[in-house]
Design a protein around this motif. Structure first.
Motif, mmCIF file in Angstrom:
data_model
loop_
_atom_site.group_PDB
_atom_site.id
_atom_site.type_symbol
_atom_site.label_atom_id
_atom_site.label_comp_id
_atom_site.label_asym_id
_atom_site.label_seq_id
_atom_site.Cartn_x
_atom_site.Cartn_y
_atom_site.Cartn_z
ATOM 1 N N LEU A 10 0.798 -1.228 0.000
ATOM 2 C CA LEU A 10 0.000 0.000 0.000
ATOM 3 C C LEU A 10 0.830 1.277 0.000
ATOM 4 O O LEU A 10 0.503 2.228 -0.708
ATOM 5 C CB LEU A 10 -0.991 0.004 1.167
ATOM 6 C CG LEU A 10 -2.186 -0.919 0.994
ATOM 7 C CD1 LEU A 10 -3.101 -0.834 2.221
ATOM 8 C CD2 LEU A 10 -2.963 -0.600 -0.270
ATOM 9 N N ASP A 11 1.884 1.334 0.787
ATOM 10 C CA ASP A 11 2.681 2.559 0.807
ATOM 11 C C ASP A 11 3.375 2.773 -0.533
ATOM 12 O O ASP A 11 3.403 3.896 -1.046
ATOM 13 C CB ASP A 11 3.690 2.560 1.952
ATOM 14 C CG ASP A 11 4.209 3.966 2.210
ATOM 15 O OD1 ASP A 11 3.370 4.878 2.397
ATOM 16 O OD2 ASP A 11 5.436 4.158 2.194
ATOM 17 N N LYS A 38 -9.912 1.055 3.010
ATOM 18 C CA LYS A 38 -9.784 1.753 4.299
ATOM 19 C C LYS A 38 -8.326 1.804 4.743
ATOM 20 O O LYS A 38 -7.858 2.816 5.270
ATOM 21 C CB LYS A 38 -10.642 1.079 5.364
ATOM 22 C CG LYS A 38 -12.119 1.311 5.163
ATOM 23 C CD LYS A 38 -12.932 0.524 6.183
ATOM 24 C CE LYS A 38 -14.419 0.634 5.874
ATOM 25 N NZ LYS A 38 -15.237 -0.211 6.735
ATOM 26 N N GLU A 39 -7.589 0.715 4.533
ATOM 27 C CA GLU A 39 -6.163 0.689 4.883
ATOM 28 C C GLU A 39 -5.389 1.734 4.085
ATOM 29 O O GLU A 39 -4.511 2.412 4.615
ATOM 30 C CB GLU A 39 -5.572 -0.699 4.652
ATOM 31 C CG GLU A 39 -6.004 -1.731 5.661
ATOM 32 C CD GLU A 39 -5.429 -1.498 7.047
ATOM 33 O OE1 GLU A 39 -4.274 -1.026 7.171
ATOM 34 O OE2 GLU A 39 -6.143 -1.782 8.017
ATOM 35 N N LEU A 40 -5.715 1.861 2.794
ATOM 36 C CA LEU A 40 -5.058 2.856 1.959
ATOM 37 C C LEU A 40 -5.384 4.265 2.450
ATOM 38 O O LEU A 40 -4.497 5.114 2.558
ATOM 39 C CB LEU A 40 -5.467 2.704 0.492
ATOM 40 C CG LEU A 40 -4.899 3.751 -0.469
ATOM 41 C CD1 LEU A 40 -3.370 3.719 -0.488
ATOM 42 C CD2 LEU A 40 -5.465 3.543 -1.869
ATOM 43 N N GLN A 44 -2.675 7.006 3.749
ATOM 44 C CA GLN A 44 -2.595 8.351 3.182
ATOM 45 C C GLN A 44 -2.719 9.412 4.268
ATOM 46 O O GLN A 44 -1.983 10.402 4.262
ATOM 47 C CB GLN A 44 -3.677 8.538 2.112
ATOM 48 C CG GLN A 44 -3.403 7.738 0.863
ATOM 49 C CD GLN A 44 -4.578 7.689 -0.095
ATOM 50 O OE1 GLN A 44 -5.733 7.691 0.303
ATOM 51 N NE2 GLN A 44 -4.260 7.623 -1.379
ATOM 52 N N SER A 45 -3.614 9.210 5.208
ATOM 53 C CA SER A 45 -3.774 10.200 6.276
ATOM 54 C C SER A 45 -2.554 10.229 7.199
ATOM 55 O O SER A 45 -2.138 11.301 7.644
ATOM 56 C CB SER A 45 -5.053 9.952 7.074
ATOM 57 O OG SER A 45 -4.972 8.769 7.817
ATOM 58 N N VAL A 46 -1.954 9.076 7.450
ATOM 59 C CA VAL A 46 -0.733 9.038 8.267
ATOM 60 C C VAL A 46 0.397 9.791 7.560
ATOM 61 O O VAL A 46 1.139 10.553 8.184
ATOM 62 C CB VAL A 46 -0.314 7.585 8.581
ATOM 63 C CG1 VAL A 46 1.086 7.518 9.160
ATOM 64 C CG2 VAL A 46 -1.310 6.944 9.525
ATOM 65 N N ALA A 50 2.245 12.998 9.047
ATOM 66 C CA ALA A 50 3.699 12.958 9.269
ATOM 67 C C ALA A 50 4.381 14.179 8.662
ATOM 68 O O ALA A 50 5.322 14.719 9.252
ATOM 69 C CB ALA A 50 4.289 11.684 8.685
ATOM 70 N N THR A 51 3.931 14.632 7.504
ATOM 71 C CA THR A 51 4.554 15.813 6.897
ATOM 72 C C THR A 51 4.261 17.066 7.715
ATOM 73 O O THR A 51 5.055 17.994 7.725
ATOM 74 C CB THR A 51 4.095 16.037 5.442
ATOM 75 O OG1 THR A 51 2.692 16.234 5.417
ATOM 76 C CG2 THR A 51 4.489 14.886 4.555
ATOM 77 N N GLN A 52 3.161 17.083 8.426
ATOM 78 C CA GLN A 52 2.817 18.238 9.256
ATOM 79 C C GLN A 52 3.578 18.258 10.570
ATOM 80 O O GLN A 52 3.589 19.257 11.268
ATOM 81 C CB GLN A 52 1.311 18.264 9.511
ATOM 82 C CG GLN A 52 0.526 18.506 8.247
ATOM 83 C CD GLN A 52 -0.968 18.362 8.436
ATOM 84 O OE1 GLN A 52 -1.442 17.973 9.497
ATOM 85 N NE2 GLN A 52 -1.715 18.680 7.399
ATOM 86 N N LEU A 53 4.239 17.158 10.911
ATOM 87 C CA LEU A 53 5.012 17.080 12.144
ATOM 88 C C LEU A 53 6.412 17.660 12.017
ATOM 89 O O LEU A 53 7.111 17.803 13.002
ATOM 90 C CB LEU A 53 5.124 15.618 12.601
ATOM 91 C CG LEU A 53 3.845 14.978 13.095
ATOM 92 C CD1 LEU A 53 4.088 13.499 13.385
ATOM 93 C CD2 LEU A 53 3.314 15.678 14.328
ATOM 94 N N ARG A 54 6.813 17.967 10.799
ATOM 95 C CA ARG A 54 8.168 18.483 10.606
ATOM 96 C C ARG A 54 8.347 19.786 11.364
ATOM 97 O O ARG A 54 7.467 20.632 11.409
ATOM 98 C CB ARG A 54 8.438 18.712 9.121
ATOM 99 C CG ARG A 54 8.478 17.422 8.360
ATOM 100 C CD ARG A 54 8.809 17.648 6.916
ATOM 101 N NE ARG A 54 8.772 16.354 6.236
ATOM 102 C CZ ARG A 54 8.777 16.218 4.945
ATOM 103 N NH1 ARG A 54 8.832 17.258 4.163
ATOM 104 N NH2 ARG A 54 8.741 15.019 4.410
#
Length: 79
Positions: A10-11, A38-40, A44-46, A50-54
């Protein structure tokens, strides 16, 4: 392709790293499987979260990390 195998890709599917043929197979599976869909969505949301945590790290701190790596592992390629 079964769900367990699809979920391992998926990733790579999300980032378009697979061959075109594999992308199509997974896309077809996802279009008919609510679990994998749903897994996809979750993957995608993770990735977005993650990019917003930088955070911005001060340049001097960045260099300190590089110098510590060099001291521990020898020369470090910074290019």
């Amino acid at each position: 392709m079964k769900c367990k195998e699809v979920q391992t890709y998926l990733d790579a599917y999300r980032t378009k790293e697979l061959t075109e043929q594999t992308q199509v197979v997974i896309e077809n599976h996802i279009s008919t499987c609510s679990t994998c869909s749903k897994e996809l969505s979750f993957a995608q949301s993770v990735a977005v979260d993650a990019t917003q945590l930088r955070i911005n790290v001060p340049a001097e701190m960045d260099m300190d990390v590089i110098f510590r790596q060099r001291d521990q592992y020898g020369t470090t390629d910074t290019d």
